[in-house]
Design a protein around this motif. Structure first.
Motif, PDB file in Angstrom:
ATOM      1  N   GLU A 197     110.603  85.885  32.569  1.00 30.20           N
ATOM      2  CA  GLU A 197     111.915  86.189  31.994  1.00 30.20           C
ATOM      3  C   GLU A 197     111.758  86.349  30.502  1.00 30.20           C
ATOM      4  OE1 GLU A 197     115.276  83.708  32.742  1.00 30.20           O
ATOM      5  OE2 GLU A 197     115.450  84.402  34.809  1.00 30.20           O
ATOM      6  N   GLN A 198     112.419  87.361  29.969  1.00 29.80           N
ATOM      7  CA  GLN A 198     112.430  87.570  28.523  1.00 29.80           C
ATOM      8  C   GLN A 198     113.850  87.866  28.108  1.00 29.80           C
ATOM      9  OE1 GLN A 198     109.848  90.678  27.169  1.00 29.80           O
ATOM     10  NE2 GLN A 198     108.028  89.389  27.201  1.00 29.80           N
ATOM     11  N   GLU A 199     114.153  87.513  26.878  1.00 27.10           N
ATOM     12  CA  GLU A 199     115.472  87.850  26.366  1.00 27.10           C
ATOM     13  C   GLU A 199     115.329  89.089  25.496  1.00 27.10           C
ATOM     14  OE1 GLU A 199     118.940  85.693  23.871  1.00 27.10           O
ATOM     15  OE2 GLU A 199     117.973  84.496  25.440  1.00 27.10           O
ATOM     16  N   GLY A 212     119.758  89.940  23.587  1.00 24.23           N
ATOM     17  CA  GLY A 212     120.736  88.979  24.089  1.00 24.23           C
ATOM     18  C   GLY A 212     120.882  88.940  25.604  1.00 24.23           C
ATOM     19  N   LEU A 213     120.153  89.788  26.299  1.00 23.12           N
ATOM     20  CA  LEU A 213     120.229  89.794  27.766  1.00 23.12           C
ATOM     21  C   LEU A 213     118.956  89.196  28.337  1.00 23.12           C
ATOM     22  CD1 LEU A 213     121.456  93.470  28.377  1.00 23.12           C
ATOM     23  CD2 LEU A 213     122.829  91.390  28.550  1.00 23.12           C
ATOM     24  N   LYS A 214     119.118  88.403  29.377  1.00 24.98           N
ATOM     25  CA  LYS A 214     117.936  87.866  30.059  1.00 24.98           C
ATOM     26  C   LYS A 214     117.447  88.933  31.038  1.00 24.98           C
ATOM     27  CE  LYS A 214     117.932  82.832  30.154  1.00 24.98           C
ATOM     28  NZ  LYS A 214     117.206  82.793  28.889  1.00 24.98           N
ATOM     29  N   GLU A 241     114.398  89.934  33.849  1.00 26.85           N
ATOM     30  CA  GLU A 241     113.275  89.485  34.662  1.00 26.85           C
ATOM     31  C   GLU A 241     112.292  90.649  34.739  1.00 26.85           C
ATOM     32  OE1 GLU A 241     112.972  86.810  38.580  1.00 26.85           O
ATOM     33  OE2 GLU A 241     113.787  88.806  38.916  1.00 26.85           O
TER      34      GLU A 241
END
Length: 169
Positions: free
Chosen positions: A30-32, A35-37, A39
């Motif tokens: 998972e990365q941001e 501002g959105l997570k 996958e």
């Protein structure tokens, strides 16, 4: 994000990414981003020393797929045995079509490019760009044959080569 789509690919799976060929999923992380997570599948292309991160929800849209079945490999091998089909279009036009086929990630399309651009020793010379496309298609085909059969690339190249030379006989 549908859970069914997500479960299709797992770490250690070999997958085919249309623009790069066979790679292996090393992990799902998972990365941001903004501002959105997100996958992401982390895919390693060992041979090209490249790592790609693909959003899991976009994998299907971009045409990422599992390795072909052994039956599909056989179908690709049969395609190689066919007679080369070379259109009478200008080379630039044909080259573009070959490139699209190679980057489609579709094994049969890739086999068609190998078949159409394969030259025997006694046939006319290939231009540089023809050779480049041929080698790119051959490499994609060989890598997938190797990954599916569990053979190494050398054995897979031998198998593909045998089919191509038997066609000439």
């Amino acid at each position: 994000m549908s859970k069914a789509k997500e479960a299709e690919f797992r770490p250690n799976d070999y997958v085919v990414y249309p623009a790069h060929g066979v790679g292996q999923i090393i992990s799902i992380e998972e990365q941001e981003v903004a501002g959105l997570k997100l996958e992401l599948f982390v895919i390693s292309f060992e041979k090209d020393k490249m790592t790609l991160r693909v959003p899991t929800n976009k994998a299907a849209d971009i045409g990422m797929r599992s390795l072909s079945s052994p039956a599909m490999i056989d179908k690709a091998m049969n395609t190689l045995k066919g007679k080369a089909r070379v259109k009478r279009a200008m080379w630039s036009r044909r080259a573009q079509e070959y490139e699209q086929k190679i980057n489609s990630g579709d094994l049969i399309s890739i086999a068609e490019v190998v078949r159409d651009l394969h030259r025997n020793d006694d046939q006319r010379e290939q231009s540089y760009s023809e050779r480049q496309l041929y080698e790119a298609a051959l490499e994609r085909l060989t890598r997938e044959v190797a990954a599916v059969s569990g053979a190494d690339e050398e054995q897979a190249a031998q198998r593909v080569g045998d089919v191509l030379t038997s066609r000439a006989a």
